[in-house]
Design an enzyme around this catalytic site. Structure first.
Site, PDB file in Angstrom:
ATOM      1  N   LEU A  12       0.540  -1.224   0.070  1.00 32.57           N
ATOM      2  CA  LEU A  12       0.201  -0.173  -0.038  1.00 32.57           C
ATOM      3  C   LEU A  12       0.783   1.195  -0.215  1.00 32.57           C
ATOM      4  O   LEU A  12       1.552   1.214   0.741  1.00 32.57           O
ATOM      5  CB  LEU A  12      -1.211  -0.323   1.153  1.00 32.57           C
ATOM      6  CG  LEU A  12      -1.821   0.934   0.697  1.00 32.57           C
ATOM      7  CD1 LEU A  12      -3.219   0.874   0.099  1.00 32.57           C
ATOM      8  CD2 LEU A  12      -2.962   0.859   2.971  1.00 32.57           C
ATOM      9  N   ASP A  13       1.085   2.306  -1.322  1.00 30.44           N
ATOM     10  CA  ASP A  13       1.452   3.123  -0.889  1.00 30.44           C
ATOM     11  C   ASP A  13       1.408   3.729   0.034  1.00 30.44           C
ATOM     12  O   ASP A  13       0.975   3.990   0.557  1.00 30.44           O
ATOM     13  CB  ASP A  13       0.613   4.346  -2.653  1.00 30.44           C
ATOM     14  CG  ASP A  13       0.815   3.445  -3.278  1.00 30.44           C
ATOM     15  OD1 ASP A  13       1.198   2.211  -3.967  1.00 30.44           O
ATOM     16  OD2 ASP A  13       0.675   4.019  -5.037  1.00 30.44           O
ATOM     17  N   LYS A  14       3.180   4.362   0.330  1.00 33.80           N
ATOM     18  CA  LYS A  14       3.142   5.458   1.888  1.00 33.80           C
ATOM     19  C   LYS A  14       2.231   6.688   1.621  1.00 33.80           C
ATOM     20  O   LYS A  14       2.061   6.860   3.036  1.00 33.80           O
ATOM     21  CB  LYS A  14       4.532   5.483   1.237  1.00 33.80           C
ATOM     22  CG  LYS A  14       5.001   6.398   3.049  1.00 33.80           C
ATOM     23  CD  LYS A  14       6.901   6.341   2.773  1.00 33.80           C
ATOM     24  CE  LYS A  14       7.091   7.164   3.384  1.00 33.80           C
ATOM     25  NZ  LYS A  14       8.553   8.129   3.969  1.00 33.80           N
ATOM     26  N   ASN A  57       0.662   1.167  -8.151  1.00 31.97           N
ATOM     27  CA  ASN A  57       0.404   2.058  -8.577  1.00 31.97           C
ATOM     28  C   ASN A  57      -0.450   2.696  -9.119  1.00 31.97           C
ATOM     29  O   ASN A  57      -0.201   3.889 -10.059  1.00 31.97           O
ATOM     30  CB  ASN A  57       1.825   3.170  -8.187  1.00 31.97           C
ATOM     31  CG  ASN A  57       2.426   3.679  -7.498  1.00 31.97           C
ATOM     32  OD1 ASN A  57       2.356   3.788  -5.860  1.00 31.97           O
ATOM     33  ND2 ASN A  57       4.567   3.762  -7.846  1.00 31.97           N
TER      34      ASN A  57
END
Length: 318
Positions: A185-187, A269
């Site tokens: 899960l993207d930062k 992403n």
């Protein structure tokens, strides 16, 4: 002579209450000589006058003697110091079946340790042993499933639990097992992130075409045009190939910058790249549903263990 007249009217002791004790020669008993007088020995003494002491725990079922006899020729229980455990427990911990069922598989020769079939009940295996069942390598560590509501700016890829912005550090107190995130899960994103030590499930859920639902709420820098909304629905072609979303719509009673989007793809992403391809900036992304799991009663930055039914549902995903 009457019995009461004997010994000056005193009544000899017998079945009735008497007033004096009979001598040893009374009623035909021969008198004892001095050398034959009975010694004053305690009850239970042997001929030499010594009492034979018998320990009560000699007859106890839990005595050391009986335990040693019962365990003779048998393997000892798992020793936590050397890390060994019984083979049936090893199989049960791996999630294959119960211990009782494991005994059946062992007796049938379906279990191998270091490449050799083992049919011995109570067989001990160590940490370095490789156990296979029907050709599949088993992991005896108990399966753990932890769901985190990740805050923004926490890194899901970091393996340092002591890092102040590590997502793994937020679930460090959940278990002692070596868990890792299922996918990424993207930062800059927030929302649901699953952690587990179930390698088989992790592999299944991180396949590019796993087919389970992931729903996000996206916040854009400007209102999404109706024409661009239709383009996303029909599918786009990005630099790494075509991309299709399962469903996309504006969120009811919210500005046109708030978008609900459901995708099946596991590409990195992917949502950010979809909107950037059409000239939008993704300001905020929150994962609200992951494989049927929701954020209900799970505040931001908190975690919980999955229920048994939730684990079953995940394993049914093809």
């Amino acid at each position: 002579m009457a019995r009461n007249d004997f010994n000056k009217g005193k009544k000899a002791s017998g079945r009735g209450a008497g007033t004096f004790r009979k001598s040893s020669s009374a009623r035909g008993n021969a008198p004892l000589g001095k050398s034959e007088e009975r010694p004053n020995t305690p009850s239970g003494a042997n001929k030499k006058g010594f009492r034979k002491v018998v320990k009560r725990d000699t007859f106890a079922s839990g005595s050391s003697a009986s335990q040693a006899k019962n365990k003779e020729g048998q393997k000892q229980n798992p020793n936590p110091k050397d890390g060994t455990m019984r083979l049936n427990r090893y199989i049960s911990n791996s999630g294959v079946c119960s211990r009782r069922e494991a005994d059946i598989f062992i007796a049938a020769g379906s279990v191998k340790v270091n490449g050799k079939a083992v049919v011995e009940m109570g067989y001990q295996v160590g940490q370095t042993d490789i156990v296979t069942f029907d050709g599949r390598v088993l992991n005896p560590e108990k399966r753990v499933y932890v769901l985190l509501n990740k805050p923004k700016d926490f890194d899901s890829a970091s393996k340092d639990v002591n890092h102040p912005k590590s997502a793994l550090g937020l679930v460090a107190n959940a278990t002692k097992a070596a868990i890792k995130p299922v996918g990424r899960l993207d930062k800059t994103a927030s929302g649901l992130l699953l952690f587990s030590n179930d390698g088989e499930l992790i592999t299944k859920l991180t396949k590019p075409k796993n087919g389970f639902r992931k729903i996000y709420q996206a916040s854009l820098n400007k209102a999404l045009k109706e024409a661009d909304l239709e383009k996303i629905r029909k599918g786009l072609v990005l630099e790494d190939g075509p991309v299709r979303v399962h469903e996309i719509s504006l969120i009811k009673d919210a500005p046109a910058t708030e978008i609900g989007i459901e995708i099946l793809s596991s590409k990195n992403n992917i949502i950010k790249r979809i909107f950037e391809h059409l000239g939008y900036e993704l300001l905020k992304l929150d994962r609200v549903v992951y494989a049927g799991l929701t954020k209900k009663d799970l505040p931001r930055g908190q975690w919980r263990m999955l229920t048994e039914q939730e684990v079953i549902n995940l394993k049914m995903i093809q």
